[in-house]
Structures are given as C-alpha cells and as structure tokens.
Design a protein around this motif. Structure first.
Motif, PDB file in Angstrom:
ATOM      1  N   GLY A 156      52.352  10.910  29.750  1.00 33.35           N
ATOM      2  CA  GLY A 156      52.080  10.306  28.448  1.00 33.35           C
ATOM      3  C   GLY A 156      50.762   9.560  28.368  1.00 33.35           C
ATOM      4  O   GLY A 156      50.187   9.419  27.294  1.00 33.35           O
ATOM      5  N   ASP A 157      50.264   9.105  29.518  1.00 31.16           N
ATOM      6  CA  ASP A 157      49.009   8.357  29.540  1.00 31.16           C
ATOM      7  C   ASP A 157      47.801   9.218  29.892  1.00 31.16           C
ATOM      8  O   ASP A 157      46.685   8.715  29.960  1.00 31.16           O
ATOM      9  CB  ASP A 157      49.109   7.210  30.561  1.00 31.16           C
ATOM     10  CG  ASP A 157      50.133   6.173  30.150  1.00 31.16           C
ATOM     11  OD1 ASP A 157      50.322   5.963  28.936  1.00 31.16           O
ATOM     12  OD2 ASP A 157      50.757   5.577  31.051  1.00 31.16           O
ATOM     13  N   MET A 158      48.027  10.499  30.113  1.00 30.71           N
ATOM     14  CA  MET A 158      46.944  11.398  30.518  1.00 30.71           C
ATOM     15  C   MET A 158      46.161  11.910  29.308  1.00 30.71           C
ATOM     16  O   MET A 158      46.668  11.935  28.191  1.00 30.71           O
ATOM     17  CB  MET A 158      47.509  12.611  31.271  1.00 30.71           C
ATOM     18  CG  MET A 158      48.058  12.301  32.634  1.00 30.71           C
ATOM     19  SD  MET A 158      46.721  12.325  33.830  1.00 30.71           S
ATOM     20  CE  MET A 158      47.590  11.901  35.322  1.00 30.71           C
ATOM     21  N   SER A 159      44.947  12.364  29.583  1.00 30.56           N
ATOM     22  CA  SER A 159      44.126  12.984  28.548  1.00 30.56           C
ATOM     23  C   SER A 159      44.756  14.312  28.129  1.00 30.56           C
ATOM     24  O   SER A 159      45.587  14.873  28.852  1.00 30.56           O
ATOM     25  CB  SER A 159      42.711  13.232  29.082  1.00 30.56           C
ATOM     26  OG  SER A 159      42.755  14.226  30.103  1.00 30.56           O
ATOM     27  N   HIS A 160      44.332  14.816  26.989  1.00 31.97           N
ATOM     28  CA  HIS A 160      44.836  16.109  26.498  1.00 31.97           C
ATOM     29  C   HIS A 160      44.576  17.208  27.527  1.00 31.97           C
ATOM     30  O   HIS A 160      45.450  18.035  27.798  1.00 31.97           O
ATOM     31  CB  HIS A 160      44.188  16.437  25.152  1.00 31.97           C
ATOM     32  CG  HIS A 160      44.644  17.725  24.569  1.00 31.97           C
ATOM     33  ND1 HIS A 160      45.903  17.898  24.043  1.00 31.97           N
ATOM     34  CD2 HIS A 160      44.009  18.919  24.448  1.00 31.97           C
ATOM     35  CE1 HIS A 160      46.025  19.144  23.623  1.00 31.97           C
ATOM     36  NE2 HIS A 160      44.897  19.787  23.849  1.00 31.97           N
ATOM     37  N   GLU A 161      43.396  17.198  28.104  1.00 30.17           N
ATOM     38  CA  GLU A 161      43.027  18.217  29.097  1.00 30.17           C
ATOM     39  C   GLU A 161      43.967  18.163  30.311  1.00 30.17           C
ATOM     40  O   GLU A 161      44.445  19.192  30.780  1.00 30.17           O
ATOM     41  CB  GLU A 161      41.587  17.998  29.549  1.00 30.17           C
ATOM     42  CG  GLU A 161      41.125  18.942  30.633  1.00 30.17           C
ATOM     43  CD  GLU A 161      39.721  18.620  31.129  1.00 30.17           C
ATOM     44  OE1 GLU A 161      39.388  19.118  32.218  1.00 30.17           O
ATOM     45  OE2 GLU A 161      38.975  17.878  30.455  1.00 30.17           O
ATOM     46  N   ASN A 162      44.246  16.974  30.791  1.00 29.15           N
ATOM     47  CA  ASN A 162      45.115  16.853  31.960  1.00 29.15           C
ATOM     48  C   ASN A 162      46.578  17.098  31.617  1.00 29.15           C
ATOM     49  O   ASN A 162      47.341  17.574  32.451  1.00 29.15           O
ATOM     50  CB  ASN A 162      44.919  15.507  32.654  1.00 29.15           C
ATOM     51  CG  ASN A 162      43.640  15.490  33.465  1.00 29.15           C
ATOM     52  OD1 ASN A 162      43.222  16.514  33.993  1.00 29.15           O
ATOM     53  ND2 ASN A 162      43.015  14.341  33.553  1.00 29.15           N
TER      54      ASN A 162
END
Length: 181
Positions: A67-73
């Motif tokens: 949930g805290d990751m970037s869209h790419e990750n």
C-alpha cells in the motif's frame, strides 16, 4: 564470512544457506525501520526471497509494504505474486496474498474470487474467512448469515485476534443480534 567461521558451517551447506537467509531477513526488517526507498526495499525483498525457507516471509513483506509502494513497484509486486501463483496454483498463501493486494487496489470482485479460492484450497484459512466475511457483508446483505458463519469460524480458530472479534461483533450488530455482539 563471520557466520561461516563462527558457526563452523561449510560454505555450501543447508545450514549456511539458512543462516544467510535469516540474516537477509533481519537486514530487511532493519531497512524497513530506517525508511529506505521503495526500490531498495523491493531489491532486498527479492534477495530474501531467493532463500527458499524465507520465501513466505518475503511475500508477506511485499504484501505488508504494498500500500505504501509506488505505482511502478506495485506493478512489480503484482507480477511477482502472479508468477508465484502460476508456479504454484495450489498455494493458499499466494491466493490470500493476492486477495489482499486486490483489496488495497479496490479490485473487490478479484479479492472475493481469490478469497473463495483460498478457502477452496485451505478450508481452515482463518484470515481468508475473516476477510471474506467482511467483504460479503459489505457487498451483499443477503450473504450476512454466511458472513457471520465464516467470521465465527475465524474467531473460533484464533480467538486472540482482535480484528476477527471486531468483524464478528460488527456483523452480529448488522444482523440485529445485539446480545451476542
């Protein structure tokens, strides 16, 4: 090197590989606490995952951080989990992990399907029961009785988890059963 010399492990031994995996797991937890970048954390998770006895932990960390990751990750994590599912379609753990990712992404139909699949593979999967119970009750009031049954089974399996008790209490209130709630 220190582990090998200090514990007397042969470089290629199972014990040495397990010790290295445990060390990488500890390093990952330390990195999480020091607020590293998404890419650094994902790289470390992938390293931890390369140790078979640490794979479930690595998947758990991916889902925890998702949930805290970037869209790419997030896309990378979904792709990794899908690869894991393709390699082992009978793993309830991977199905459950994908259901949590789907919930975070608000892909509710996918989450419900994955939770149902998790329970098909492991009828005792208490987290899947709890999550599905909540989802059913929220989406379809005609499913409230089934939701309560699933929720009660989750509480019966692990009565010490407050979230499970909270879900059951809320569902009982939704059903008008204030005495049991």
């Amino acid at each position: 090197q220190t582990i090998q010399v200090g514990a007397g492990f042969h470089p290629d031994s199972l014990e040495m590989k397990q010790a290295k995996g445990a060390l990488e797991r500890a390093r990952l937890l330390s990195m999480q606490e020091s607020k590293r970048t998404d890419n650094e954390l994902l790289d470390k998770i992938m390293l931890v995952m390369s140790y078979p006895e640490q794979e479930d932990f690595a998947v758990d960390r991916m889902v925890y951080l998702y949930g805290d990751m970037s869209h790419e990750n997030r896309n990378k994590i979904r792709a990794i989990l899908e690869q894991k599912r393709t390699a082992n379609p009978s793993s309830p753990f991977i199905q459950l992990s994908l259901s949590i990712v789907a919930l975070v992404d608000q892909r509710i139909d996918d989450a419900q399907r994955l939770l149902e699949k998790t329970l098909e593979l492991d009828s005792k999967a208490h987290m899947a029961k709890n999550n599905l119970a909540w989802l059913l009750a929220e989406r379809d009031p005609t499913q409230l009785k089934r939701a309560i049954k699933l929720s009660q089974e989750a509480v019966d399996a692990v009565p010490t988890v407050p979230n499970y008790r909270d879900t059951l209490g809320t569902l009982l209130l939704m059903n008008g059963d204030t005495d049991r709630a």
